[in-house]
Design a protein around this motif. Sequence first.
Motif, PDB file in Angstrom:
ATOM      1  N   GLY A  91       0.819  -1.200   0.000  1.00 41.54           N
ATOM      2  CA  GLY A  91       0.000   0.000   0.000  1.00 41.54           C
ATOM      3  C   GLY A  91       0.855   1.253   0.000  1.00 41.54           C
ATOM      4  N   GLN A  92       0.200   2.394  -0.035  1.00 43.14           N
ATOM      5  CA  GLN A  92       0.890   3.678  -0.026  1.00 43.14           C
ATOM      6  C   GLN A  92       0.187   4.664   0.898  1.00 43.14           C
ATOM      7  OE1 GLN A  92       1.407   5.424  -3.934  1.00 43.14           O
ATOM      8  NE2 GLN A  92       3.531   4.714  -4.009  1.00 43.14           N
ATOM      9  N   LEU A  93       0.992   5.544   1.461  1.00 46.53           N
ATOM     10  CA  LEU A  93       0.465   6.663   2.227  1.00 46.53           C
ATOM     11  C   LEU A  93       0.749   7.930   1.447  1.00 46.53           C
ATOM     12  CD1 LEU A  93       1.770   5.713   5.785  1.00 46.53           C
ATOM     13  CD2 LEU A  93      -0.598   5.544   4.978  1.00 46.53           C
ATOM     14  N   LYS A  94      -0.269   8.740   1.266  1.00 48.71           N
ATOM     15  CA  LYS A  94      -0.089   9.966   0.493  1.00 48.71           C
ATOM     16  C   LYS A  94      -0.743  11.133   1.237  1.00 48.71           C
ATOM     17  CE  LYS A  94      -0.349   9.680  -3.948  1.00 48.71           C
ATOM     18  NZ  LYS A  94      -0.834   9.589  -5.368  1.00 48.71           N
ATOM     19  N   GLU A  95       0.071  12.119   1.562  1.00 48.79           N
ATOM     20  CA  GLU A  95      -0.458  13.305   2.221  1.00 48.79           C
ATOM     21  C   GLU A  95      -1.225  14.162   1.213  1.00 48.79           C
ATOM     22  OE1 GLU A  95       2.854  15.242   4.011  1.00 48.79           O
ATOM     23  OE2 GLU A  95       3.051  13.789   5.641  1.00 48.79           O
ATOM     24  N   ASP A  96      -2.370  14.690   1.641  1.00 50.65           N
ATOM     25  CA  ASP A  96      -3.180  15.550   0.773  1.00 50.65           C
ATOM     26  C   ASP A  96      -3.894  16.581   1.647  1.00 50.65           C
ATOM     27  OD1 ASP A  96      -5.303  14.141   1.970  1.00 50.65           O
ATOM     28  OD2 ASP A  96      -5.404  12.703   0.325  1.00 50.65           O
ATOM     29  N   ASP A  97      -4.854  17.267   1.072  1.00 53.69           N
ATOM     30  CA  ASP A  97      -5.563  18.316   1.814  1.00 53.69           C
ATOM     31  C   ASP A  97      -6.390  17.750   2.966  1.00 53.69           C
ATOM     32  OD1 ASP A  97      -4.511  20.169   0.083  1.00 53.69           O
ATOM     33  OD2 ASP A  97      -6.263  20.211  -1.240  1.00 53.69           O
ATOM     34  N   ILE A  98      -6.757  16.483   2.867  1.00 52.30           N
ATOM     35  CA  ILE A  98      -7.564  15.860   3.919  1.00 52.30           C
ATOM     36  C   ILE A  98      -6.671  15.264   5.003  1.00 52.30           C
ATOM     37  CG2 ILE A  98      -9.228  14.040   4.436  1.00 52.30           C
ATOM     38  CD1 ILE A  98     -10.341  14.408   1.615  1.00 52.30           C
ATOM     39  N   ILE A 120      -2.664   2.597  10.294  1.00 50.56           N
ATOM     40  CA  ILE A 120      -1.955   3.870  10.379  1.00 50.56           C
ATOM     41  C   ILE A 120      -2.969   4.997  10.418  1.00 50.56           C
ATOM     42  CG2 ILE A 120      -0.352   5.418   9.184  1.00 50.56           C
ATOM     43  CD1 ILE A 120       1.057   2.912   8.127  1.00 50.56           C
ATOM     44  N   GLU A 121      -2.803   5.876  11.378  1.00 48.81           N
ATOM     45  CA  GLU A 121      -3.777   6.933  11.634  1.00 48.81           C
ATOM     46  C   GLU A 121      -3.468   8.183  10.810  1.00 48.81           C
ATOM     47  OE1 GLU A 121      -5.250   9.725  15.392  1.00 48.81           O
ATOM     48  OE2 GLU A 121      -3.907   8.014  15.724  1.00 48.81           O
ATOM     49  N   GLY A 122      -4.450   8.621  10.019  1.00 55.23           N
ATOM     50  CA  GLY A 122      -4.350   9.895   9.316  1.00 55.23           C
ATOM     51  C   GLY A 122      -5.144  10.958  10.052  1.00 55.23           C
ATOM     52  N   MET A 123      -5.132  12.165   9.525  1.00 56.04           N
ATOM     53  CA  MET A 123      -5.864  13.244  10.181  1.00 56.04           C
ATOM     54  C   MET A 123      -7.367  13.003  10.184  1.00 56.04           C
ATOM     55  SD  MET A 123      -4.082  15.644  11.570  1.00 56.04           S
ATOM     56  CE  MET A 123      -5.292  16.954  11.662  1.00 56.04           C
ATOM     57  N   GLU A 124      -7.891  12.478   9.086  1.00 53.12           N
ATOM     58  CA  GLU A 124      -9.344  12.304   8.958  1.00 53.12           C
ATOM     59  C   GLU A 124      -9.777  10.853   8.859  1.00 53.12           C
ATOM     60  OE1 GLU A 124     -11.466  14.673   9.300  1.00 53.12           O
ATOM     61  OE2 GLU A 124      -9.959  16.261   9.458  1.00 53.12           O
ATOM     62  N   GLU A 125      -8.879   9.965   8.500  1.00 51.54           N
ATOM     63  CA  GLU A 125      -9.241   8.559   8.359  1.00 51.54           C
ATOM     64  C   GLU A 125      -8.041   7.679   8.643  1.00 51.54           C
ATOM     65  OE1 GLU A 125     -10.177   7.478   4.274  1.00 51.54           O
ATOM     66  OE2 GLU A 125      -9.202   9.292   3.566  1.00 51.54           O
ATOM     67  N   ASP A 126      -8.324   6.410   8.987  1.00 56.39           N
ATOM     68  CA  ASP A 126      -7.264   5.447   9.243  1.00 56.39           C
ATOM     69  C   ASP A 126      -7.098   4.527   8.035  1.00 56.39           C
ATOM     70  OD1 ASP A 126      -7.109   6.580  11.718  1.00 56.39           O
ATOM     71  OD2 ASP A 126      -8.252   5.000  12.732  1.00 56.39           O
ATOM     72  N   PHE A 127      -5.884   4.019   7.869  1.00 60.71           N
ATOM     73  CA  PHE A 127      -5.574   3.148   6.741  1.00 60.71           C
ATOM     74  C   PHE A 127      -5.043   1.821   7.271  1.00 60.71           C
ATOM     75  CE2 PHE A 127      -5.412   7.453   5.271  1.00 60.71           C
ATOM     76  CZ  PHE A 127      -5.907   7.411   3.982  1.00 60.71           C
ATOM     77  N   MET A 128      -5.571   0.727   6.726  1.00 60.84           N
ATOM     78  CA  MET A 128      -5.156  -0.603   7.151  1.00 60.84           C
ATOM     79  C   MET A 128      -4.466  -1.311   6.000  1.00 60.84           C
ATOM     80  SD  MET A 128      -7.407  -3.650   8.908  1.00 60.84           S
ATOM     81  CE  MET A 128      -6.631  -5.162   9.455  1.00 60.84           C
ATOM     82  N   PHE A 129      -3.288  -1.902   6.296  1.00 56.62           N
ATOM     83  CA  PHE A 129      -2.517  -2.611   5.290  1.00 56.62           C
ATOM     84  C   PHE A 129      -2.173  -4.009   5.798  1.00 56.62           C
ATOM     85  CE2 PHE A 129      -1.450   1.912   5.077  1.00 56.62           C
ATOM     86  CZ  PHE A 129      -1.765   2.210   3.766  1.00 56.62           C
TER      87      PHE A 129
END
Length: 213
Positions: A91-98, A120-129
């Motif tokens: 997977g990938q993590l990509k920083e954006d406006d959200i 992995i916790e983002g500002m608005e949503e979490d991502f599971m890999f």
Amino acid sequence: MKKFIIPFSMFILLSCGGEEVKNEGSEEEEISEETISEEEVFADDIADSYVPDDQMDGGQKCDDRPIEVYLNDPDKGGTNVRDTPNGKVVGQLKEDDINVAFFITVYEASNGWFRVNNIIEGMEEDFMFNDNGECWIHGSVLSVDTRNYEGETIEVMGGPTYGIQQPDHFIDKEMSGFHLLDKCGPWLKVKGNGIEGWIHSEWLCGNPLTTCS
């Protein structure tokens, strides 16, 4: 009568001498016990922070207690998350406006790669890999800041331990953007701001947007 007086006197002297030696031996035993006790106390004082050199090599005997860090990848095209060190991309993590920041928990290190939580916790949503729960990200894109907010002096050590060696560096002001090189228990080896060495995680913050309490 004189024939009996002399041997009896010698007997008294010998008896007293023997008792004297016995008493001295008892005192030596007491001193020895006190010395051992003091050494044991000293060993207990440093046991929590000292990791012998033969237990630090490659982090083989370092525990995997979690440390919070954050994503700091200059390539905004995306950061690869892999199933093993330098393995398959899952997977990938990509920083954006959200999601302007990602907060990541690291557990162990292997040749510059860090095992992280698969959620992995983002500002608005979490991502599971990776369903098996194991994911790896390279330390060159992971960072921490210092948390000496009141001007405390941080000791940067040559290895993951206090008290056995002199610090390599001192940090007396807040610094940010240290990249990760290695991990051993509660210690991270970091590089940045002209400094390289081991810092205890109690002085590190894994959130680039605010201070850590």
